[in-house]
Design an enzyme around this catalytic site. Structure first.
Site, mmCIF file in Angstrom:
data_model
loop_
_atom_site.group_PDB
_atom_site.id
_atom_site.type_symbol
_atom_site.label_atom_id
_atom_site.label_comp_id
_atom_site.label_asym_id
_atom_site.label_seq_id
_atom_site.Cartn_x
_atom_site.Cartn_y
_atom_site.Cartn_z
ATOM 1 N N GLU A 63 0.880 -1.177 0.000
ATOM 2 C CA GLU A 63 0.000 0.000 0.000
ATOM 3 C C GLU A 63 0.911 1.219 0.000
ATOM 4 O OE1 GLU A 63 -3.355 0.242 0.020
ATOM 5 O OE2 GLU A 63 -3.751 -1.893 0.027
ATOM 6 N N CYS A 74 -1.988 9.619 2.552
ATOM 7 C CA CYS A 74 -1.571 9.023 1.270
ATOM 8 C C CYS A 74 -2.536 9.362 0.154
ATOM 9 C CB CYS A 74 -1.449 7.514 1.425
ATOM 10 S SG CYS A 74 -2.967 6.736 1.998
HETATM 11 P P1 NAD Z 1 8.191 4.634 5.045
HETATM 12 O O1 NAD Z 1 8.173 3.836 3.792
HETATM 13 O O2 NAD Z 1 9.345 5.526 5.287
HETATM 14 O O3 NAD Z 1 8.071 3.687 6.347
HETATM 15 C C1 NAD Z 1 7.066 2.723 6.504
HETATM 16 C C2 NAD Z 1 7.568 1.608 7.411
HETATM 17 O O4 NAD Z 1 8.685 0.991 6.797
HETATM 18 C C3 NAD Z 1 8.015 2.059 8.798
HETATM 19 O O5 NAD Z 1 7.553 1.131 9.753
HETATM 20 C C4 NAD Z 1 9.533 2.019 8.704
HETATM 21 O O6 NAD Z 1 10.166 1.689 9.925
HETATM 22 C C5 NAD Z 1 9.774 0.919 7.698
HETATM 23 N N1 NAD Z 1 11.016 1.132 6.934
HETATM 24 C C6 NAD Z 1 11.578 2.319 6.576
HETATM 25 N N2 NAD Z 1 12.710 2.118 5.871
HETATM 26 C C7 NAD Z 1 12.869 0.782 5.783
HETATM 27 C C8 NAD Z 1 13.856 -0.063 5.191
HETATM 28 N N3 NAD Z 1 14.899 0.459 4.548
HETATM 29 N N4 NAD Z 1 13.725 -1.400 5.307
HETATM 30 C C9 NAD Z 1 12.659 -1.943 5.945
HETATM 31 N N5 NAD Z 1 11.700 -1.200 6.542
HETATM 32 C C10 NAD Z 1 11.799 0.147 6.464
HETATM 33 O O7 NAD Z 1 6.817 5.444 5.015
HETATM 34 P P2 NAD Z 1 6.304 6.538 6.024
HETATM 35 O O8 NAD Z 1 7.170 7.746 5.905
HETATM 36 O O9 NAD Z 1 6.098 5.947 7.367
HETATM 37 O O10 NAD Z 1 4.853 6.850 5.428
HETATM 38 C C11 NAD Z 1 4.656 7.731 4.370
HETATM 39 C C12 NAD Z 1 4.434 7.018 3.049
HETATM 40 O O11 NAD Z 1 3.459 6.006 3.191
HETATM 41 C C13 NAD Z 1 3.884 7.953 1.981
HETATM 42 O O12 NAD Z 1 4.489 7.663 0.736
HETATM 43 C C14 NAD Z 1 2.410 7.621 1.928
HETATM 44 O O13 NAD Z 1 1.778 7.936 0.717
HETATM 45 C C15 NAD Z 1 2.454 6.146 2.183
HETATM 46 N N6 NAD Z 1 1.179 5.676 2.728
HETATM 47 C C16 NAD Z 1 0.400 4.856 1.968
HETATM 48 C C17 NAD Z 1 -0.845 4.446 2.447
HETATM 49 C C18 NAD Z 1 -1.740 3.543 1.653
HETATM 50 O O14 NAD Z 1 -2.696 3.038 2.228
HETATM 51 N N7 NAD Z 1 -1.497 3.318 0.379
HETATM 52 C C19 NAD Z 1 -1.263 4.854 3.709
HETATM 53 C C20 NAD Z 1 -0.430 5.680 4.450
HETATM 54 C C21 NAD Z 1 0.788 6.082 3.957
#
Ligand code: NAD
Length: 476
Positions: A219, A253
């Site tokens: 997602e 998002c």
């Molecule tokens: P992110 O991708 O930075 O982090 C999400 C999760 O991944 C966190 O738990 C983080 O600890 C983990 N993570 C980060 N880097 C990682 C790595 N290198 N390896 C493994 N795990 C890792 O996202 P965010 O900043 O928390 O959220 C914002 C993003 O999420 C935006 O792009 C937004 O559009 C998207 N989002 C999508 C939805 C949806 O339903 N489609 C909903 C909410 C947010």
């Protein structure tokens, strides 16, 4: 070399994963009654601890209580109630017709739990996006390990408390921590990984999943466009766009990332947008920074990112139409900018903050082409009363979801699959579609014993068999 505390966490992960593998086998036999009982336990905890949920999320980025009630608590509770209501029906084997050539055989689809699952959550809806997927996992009969985001520590601690107080860790467990903890978890051969987060991290997750051939739901995010056609009800559109854009301080998002408005109504619409910001966040003209109805950016790093997006745009010729103020405690005023160009970072990256770029277009073709030149968005919004324009945009663009005459509302419609397409996501969530994401749709065929229509096709290929095969090719 792992540091000692990391090797301790890895040990705990190994232990919980092994316990969940055993539990997952037991859950294969789970009835709808048992799963509903688990969902009810979850719902009871949430109802009993609503105030703690509000306090935790508010502590992380001053999210207003009414926003928490709708987008964190109500969203999850309605997902649970929907699953409780429909689970028995979802789990029933689905009969499918069997072709004439297999006369006598019967076929059905049996929904079996995928097994052990990992849920990795982002920070922007820290309760909803950790617990929402858990509802689907439990409905499907899976075990789950949740990794909440490190950026919202109060909410993560609350998710952990919920899980510890509600479930045995062999069924549901939480591991908090930075991306290193995610990576440790990703080394385990989960049957399914449900990730919500950025497209960049989504690629890392998919690579890690490939090592174990774990299936994934991704997602992700992206730049969701909003088209304002000349035949839109402009006042109605302005109110809905401002609400969805500045909810959660723009950190949604499916927020409208930018607006494409017909040139003939652009100036008027800009005025309406500005007026709406005042009406919603500063009705008494005391300054938006004093409004309790406006959240904050999640941390100083994110504030810096949003400031940089604005200054890069201004440096390259963008005009600040309204807002732009930012200040202590991660406050960033709802902001509208115009005169955008494609070389500006703000027109390339997902904004994920309270800046709304507004661009003009002279005919619908131009707006559609502009959208189709960018990666496929998570959501697309169109405001118009023109039915032909509605049909055209739905047919000629691709996006995870499309909403006509509103924004972001589809997230709460549990009958619709929620998710992106390609760079905005893979797989779908919510309701039945969430249940499917965590289920293996096993194909089952039951053949009769003795004579069957297909036996004459076995070798040695005599005259009769060859005639039947030739006949099949003629007819099909
Ligand atoms: P992110 O991708 O930075 O982090 C999400 C999760 O991944 C966190 O738990 C983080 O600890 C983990 N993570 C980060 N880097 C990682 C790595 N290198 N390896 C493994 N795990 C890792 O996202 P965010 O900043 O928390 O959220 C914002 C993003 O999420 C935006 O792009 C937004 O559009 C998207 N989002 C999508 C939805 C949806 O339903 N489609 C909903 C909410 C947010």
């Amino acid at each position: 070399m792992q540091n000692p505390s990391n090797s301790k966490i890895q040990e705990q992960i190994d232990e919980v994963f092994s316990a969940q593998k055993i539990q997952a086998l037991k859950m294969r036999n789970s009835t709808s009654l048992l799963r509903i009982a688990l969902l009810k336990k979850l719902l009871d905890w949430i109802k009993l601890n609503q105030e703690d949920i509000r306090r935790a999320v508010h502590a992380d980025f001053k999210k207003p209580y009414p926003e928490i009630n709708i987008s964190e608590i109500y969203a999850v509770n309605s997902e649970i109630n929907h699953a409780i209501k429909h689970l028995e029906g979802w789990m029933k084997p689905k009969k499918v017709p069997t072709p004439m050539t297999m006369l006598g055989a019967k076929s059905h689809i049996q929904f079996e739990p995928k097994g052990t699952t990992l849920i990795i959550a982002p920070w922007n809806y820290p309760f909803n996006l950790a617990i929402g997927p858990l509802v689907s996992a439990l409905a499907a009969g899976c075990t789950a390990i949740i990794k909440p985001s490190e950026m919202t520590p109060h909410s993560s601690a609350l998710v952990r408390r919920l899980v510890v107080e509600t479930f045995d860790k062999s069924l549901v467990a939480v591991f908090e921590g930075e991306k290193e903890v995610s990576q440790m978890l990703l080394s385990k051969p989960f049957d399914h990984i449900f990730f919500t987060g950025s497209p960049a991290v989504g690629k890392i997750i998919m690579k890690a999943a490939a090592e174990n051939l774990s299936s994934v739901t991704l997602e992700l995010g992206g730049k969701s466009p909003t088209i304002i056609d000349k035949k839109a009800d402009l006042k109605d559109a302005a109110e809905k766009v401002i609400y969805a854009k500045f909810l959660n301080c723009g950190q949604t998002c499916i927020a409208p990332d930018y607006v494409l408005v017909h040139e003939s109504v652009k100036e008027y619409f800009l005025g309406l947008l500005k007026e709406q910001i005042g009406k919603m966040y500063d009705p008494k003209k005391k300054g938006i920074e004093h409004s309790k109805d406006y959240a904050r950016l999640v941390n100083a790093k994110h504030l810096k990112k949003i400031k940089n997006l604005l200054s890069d745009a201004e440096m390259k010729g963008a005009v600040l139409y309204s807002g732009g103020d930012n200040g202590p405690e991660e406050y960033f005023e709802p902001t509208i900018i115009t005169d955008l160009k494609e070389d500006m970072d703000i027109m390339q990256e997902e904004i994920f903050g309270p800046i709304l770029p507004v661009l003009g277009f002279s005919d619908l073709e131009e707006a559609i082409t502009y959208i189709n030149l960018k990666p496929k968005p998570l959501a697309l919004y169109l405001f118009t009363t023109d039915k032909d324009a509605q049909k055209r945009v739905l047919k000629e663009t691709s996006s995870g979801s499309a909403v006509i005459n509103d924004c972001a509302l589809h997230f709460l419609q549990n009958e619709l699959p929620f998710g992106g397409v390609n760079s905005s996501g893979i797989g779908k969530a919510h309701g039945y579609h969430g249940f499917l994401a965590f289920s293996n749709e096993k194909s089952v065929m039951k053949q009769r014993i003795g004579k069957t229509l297909t036996k004459p096709l076995h070798p040695p290929y005599g005259i009769m068999g060859r005639k039947i095969i030739d006949g099949l090719l003629k007819w099909f």
